[in-house]
Design a protein around this motif. Structure first.
Motif, mmCIF file in Angstrom:
data_model
loop_
_atom_site.group_PDB
_atom_site.id
_atom_site.type_symbol
_atom_site.label_atom_id
_atom_site.label_comp_id
_atom_site.label_asym_id
_atom_site.label_seq_id
_atom_site.Cartn_x
_atom_site.Cartn_y
_atom_site.Cartn_z
ATOM 1 N N ILE A 67 32.463 2.837 -13.361
ATOM 2 C CA ILE A 67 33.061 3.543 -12.225
ATOM 3 C C ILE A 67 34.575 3.442 -12.419
ATOM 4 O O ILE A 67 35.101 2.352 -12.645
ATOM 5 N N GLU A 68 35.256 4.576 -12.356
ATOM 6 C CA GLU A 68 36.702 4.557 -12.545
ATOM 7 C C GLU A 68 37.360 3.932 -11.319
ATOM 8 O O GLU A 68 37.063 4.315 -10.184
ATOM 9 N N PHE A 69 38.228 2.967 -11.541
ATOM 10 C CA PHE A 69 39.007 2.365 -10.465
ATOM 11 C C PHE A 69 40.310 3.152 -10.360
ATOM 12 O O PHE A 69 41.037 3.263 -11.362
ATOM 13 N N ILE A 70 40.596 3.719 -9.202
ATOM 14 C CA ILE A 70 41.802 4.554 -9.075
ATOM 15 C C ILE A 70 42.997 3.641 -8.821
ATOM 16 O O ILE A 70 43.358 3.337 -7.687
ATOM 17 N N GLY A 71 43.580 3.192 -9.927
ATOM 18 C CA GLY A 71 44.673 2.229 -9.883
ATOM 19 C C GLY A 71 44.926 1.780 -11.303
ATOM 20 O O GLY A 71 44.370 2.344 -12.242
ATOM 21 N N PRO A 72 45.762 0.740 -11.478
ATOM 22 C CA PRO A 72 46.054 0.261 -12.830
ATOM 23 C C PRO A 72 44.853 -0.443 -13.459
ATOM 24 O O PRO A 72 43.882 -0.753 -12.774
ATOM 25 N N SER A 73 44.947 -0.720 -14.753
ATOM 26 C CA SER A 73 43.909 -1.497 -15.433
ATOM 27 C C SER A 73 43.905 -2.902 -14.842
ATOM 28 O O SER A 73 44.915 -3.352 -14.302
ATOM 29 N N HIS A 74 42.770 -3.585 -14.972
ATOM 30 C CA HIS A 74 42.738 -4.928 -14.379
ATOM 31 C C HIS A 74 43.704 -5.864 -15.084
ATOM 32 O O HIS A 74 44.243 -6.787 -14.477
ATOM 33 N N GLU A 75 43.988 -5.607 -16.384
ATOM 34 C CA GLU A 75 44.936 -6.471 -17.104
ATOM 35 C C GLU A 75 46.353 -6.323 -16.525
ATOM 36 O O GLU A 75 47.028 -7.322 -16.235
ATOM 37 N N ALA A 76 46.786 -5.062 -16.358
ATOM 38 C CA ALA A 76 48.136 -4.831 -15.814
ATOM 39 C C ALA A 76 48.225 -5.360 -14.386
ATOM 40 O O ALA A 76 49.237 -5.940 -13.981
ATOM 41 N N MET A 77 47.132 -5.183 -13.632
ATOM 42 C CA MET A 77 47.119 -5.658 -12.252
ATOM 43 C C MET A 77 47.214 -7.179 -12.199
ATOM 44 O O MET A 77 47.951 -7.744 -11.379
ATOM 45 N N ALA A 78 46.472 -7.857 -13.081
ATOM 46 C CA ALA A 78 46.504 -9.316 -13.099
ATOM 47 C C ALA A 78 47.908 -9.810 -13.471
ATOM 48 O O ALA A 78 48.413 -10.772 -12.895
ATOM 49 N N LEU A 79 48.546 -9.113 -14.416
ATOM 50 C CA LEU A 79 49.887 -9.517 -14.835
ATOM 51 C C LEU A 79 50.877 -9.398 -13.684
ATOM 52 O O LEU A 79 51.548 -10.355 -13.318
ATOM 53 N N VAL A 80 50.972 -8.216 -13.067
ATOM 54 C CA VAL A 80 51.994 -8.050 -12.026
ATOM 55 C C VAL A 80 51.574 -8.695 -10.705
ATOM 56 O O VAL A 80 52.429 -8.989 -9.864
ATOM 57 N N GLY A 81 50.261 -8.905 -10.506
ATOM 58 C CA GLY A 81 49.782 -9.525 -9.268
ATOM 59 C C GLY A 81 50.147 -10.994 -9.197
ATOM 60 O O GLY A 81 50.207 -11.571 -8.116
ATOM 61 N N ASP A 82 50.397 -11.613 -10.327
ATOM 62 C CA ASP A 82 50.930 -12.968 -10.338
ATOM 63 C C ASP A 82 52.439 -12.796 -10.226
ATOM 64 O O ASP A 82 53.119 -12.421 -11.179
ATOM 65 N N LYS A 83 52.957 -13.063 -9.028
ATOM 66 C CA LYS A 83 54.365 -12.727 -8.763
ATOM 67 C C LYS A 83 55.316 -13.489 -9.681
ATOM 68 O O LYS A 83 56.377 -12.989 -10.041
ATOM 69 N N ASN A 84 54.903 -14.706 -10.064
ATOM 70 C CA ASN A 84 55.754 -15.485 -10.956
ATOM 71 C C ASN A 84 55.723 -14.912 -12.374
ATOM 72 O O ASN A 84 56.764 -14.833 -13.040
ATOM 73 N N ALA A 85 54.558 -14.455 -12.813
ATOM 74 C CA ALA A 85 54.452 -13.846 -14.150
ATOM 75 C C ALA A 85 55.249 -12.537 -14.202
ATOM 76 O O ALA A 85 55.922 -12.236 -15.199
ATOM 77 N N ALA A 86 55.213 -11.767 -13.127
ATOM 78 C CA ALA A 86 55.954 -10.510 -13.069
ATOM 79 C C ALA A 86 57.456 -10.781 -13.142
ATOM 80 O O ALA A 86 58.217 -10.078 -13.807
#
Ligand code: ADP
Ligand code: ADP
Ligand code: MG
Length: 447
Positions: A100-119
């Motif tokens: 199922i297509e998730f209408i948003g970024p890939s989970h990898e990109a999301m995990a990267l920027v979702g960690d505010k310290n990693a971003a």
């Protein structure tokens, strides 16, 4: 293009997504909790499935139940809206494994920027200015104290997984930092499932300016200019506008370039927002990326003429962006007021209950994005946002006059809302002159 899309959200943003899908000729499957059963907007979807009890943890946040509804509804894609599962990389990953297509970024990109310290680390690496602070999550009290001495008080303790204005704590001295640190870690663990916190210098009297970006799956990245979201209470936005008033053109360019650079470095796709704070000297500092559509996206839509929800769906379906950077300009001024079921005189306490009377404004340049109606019962279980009043006019003074007129027309009876506060803000000279900072509301009307 997708034939059927599931809308994994509720309220105004669910309605917003259903409307965009209809215009694209896409069928929609809605989901609802027992508390939202019978909500009028659900009738606009082609199908709707109950996914559990009122508590979000038992319904809108249940990945298994959302996926079951998607399977039964036979959809090709899921739009997550904002809040709930929208920034949950595990959900994006489960969607992918279910084809199922998730209408948003890939989970990898999301995990990267979702960690505010990693971003923050990534921003630093590529030369995007960040707020002075820690290079990594805080390891110990001594680590925090050392850092705070270097950057100077006051400092802000922030949860790496935080969001929605929560998980932040100001420490004005060493004593406050010592006691605040453990509490912040415990709160972060309880609220976000991770105790990781980091430190930033607390910028005094800043403005909040953010950049909307869109990136397709073919390497094209554009920005849609900026939004000013300085007017906040408890680090949550109340009024947003585009363009940002009194922003010098060179800074605007630099901000937008920095946002694009960061999005490219993160391999980020679909719609996203890069947030910055601006200090009194006009220096900007990156604070975070929001890997989803934002509440305030309509102000950008009005000035650029680009429907961001449709763009998100088209990008997820693999279409290349239909415009280049030079095609995107800001025309006129748009302002949005968040209409919340809250009592501004009682410290923004939520005011759930029945809307007994409702008159909505209209006319030239007025847009009201909302799912409410007369007889609608505002639930105590969810976010207090019940509508967004947006105006678009050729100039800022006309936009302010239009918003004042629209706010005066809007009548919501039966519950207290933020409308009276918006009337005060819109008629305040500091707002008219663009001389506000993020503490303006709390300083001007302490409740
Ligand atoms: P925006 O930047 O789009 O204005 P907000 O910060 O107002 O976003 O958040 C939008 C919605 O998402 C709100 O309902 C907020 O409570 C929710 N939200 C955002 N991040 C989180 C998070 N990490 N955890 C829980 N809720 C969140
Ligand atoms: P959230 O994930 O909750 O949206 P943000 O990091 O975006 O958290 O911060 C939310 C708000 O808090 C900002 O819009 C700004 O008003 C304030 N804020 C964040 N970082 C700082 C800072 N270093 N100094 C001063 N204010 C800040
Ligand atoms: Mg933010």
């Amino acid at each position: 293009m997708f034939k059927r899309v599931l809308v994994a959200n509720r309220g105004e943003i669910a309605l917003r997504v259903i409307r965009a899908c209809k215009e694209l000729g896409i069928e929609t499957v809605a989901i609802y909790s027992e508390a939202d059963r019978g909500a009028a907007y659900l009738r606009l979807a082609d199908e709707a499935y109950c996914i559990g009890p009122a508590r979000a943890a038992d319904s809108y946040l249940r990945i298994d139940r959302v996926i079951s509804a998607a399977e039964i509804g036979n959809v090709q894609a899921i739009h997550p809206g904002y809040g709930f599962l929208s920034e949950n990389p595990q959900f994006a990953d489960v969607c992918r494994s279910c084809n199922i297509e998730f209408i948003g970024p890939s989970h990898e990109a999301m995990a990267l920027v979702g960690d505010k310290n990693a971003a923050r680390k990534l921003a630093k690496q590529i030369g995007v200015p960040t707020v002075p602070g820690s290079d990594d999550v805080i390891q110990s009290e001594a680590h925090a104290l050392n850092l705070a001495r270097q950057i100077g008080f006051p400092v802000l303790i922030k949860a790496a997984a935080g969001g929605g204005g929560r998980g932040m704590r100001v420490a004005v001295n060493e004593l406050a930092l010592r006691s605040g640190l453990q509490q912040a870690q415990a709160e972060a663990e309880a609220a976000f499932g991770s105790p990781d916190v980091y430190l930033e210098k607390y910028i005094e009297h800043p403005r909040h300016v953010e950049v909307q970006v869109l990136a397709d799956l073919h390497g094209n990245v554009v920005h849609l200019w900026e939004r000013d979201c300085t007017l906040q209470r408890r680090h949550q936005k109340l009024v947003e506008e585009s363009p940002a008033p009194n922003l010098d053109p060179a800074t605007r360019q630099d901000l937008c370039q920095a946002a694009v650079k960061l999005v490219k470095a993160a391999n980020y796709t679909n719609a996203g927002t890069v947030e910055f704070v601006l200090d009194r000297q006009g220096h900007f500092y990156f604070i975070e990326v929001n890997a989803r559509i934002q509440v305030e996206h309509p102000v950008t839509e009005m000035v650029t003429g680009i429907d961001l929800i449709k763009a998100q769906i088209r990008v997820a379906a693999g279409e290349p962006l239909p415009f280049r950077q030079e095609d995107i300009s800001q025309r006129g001024v748009a302002i949005e007021c968040r209409i919340n079921a809250e009592d501004p005189e009682k410290n923004f306490r939520p005011t759930p209950g029945e809307i007994t009377q409702l008159f909505t404004p209209g006319g030239f340049g007025v847009r009201f994005d909302s799912h409410i109606h007369q007889g609608y019962v505002v639930s105590p279980y969810y976010d207090s946002l019940i509508g967004k009043l947006i105006v678009h006019q050729p100039t800022r003074s006309e936009a302010i006059a239009c918003m004042q007129r629209a706010l005066a027309e809007l009548r919501i009876e039966g519950i207290k809302t933020t409308v009276p506060l918006h009337q005060k803000i819109l008629s305040h000279s500091a707002f008219a002159e663009g001389r506000v900072d993020t503490t303006f509301i709390e300083r001007t009307w302490p409740s």
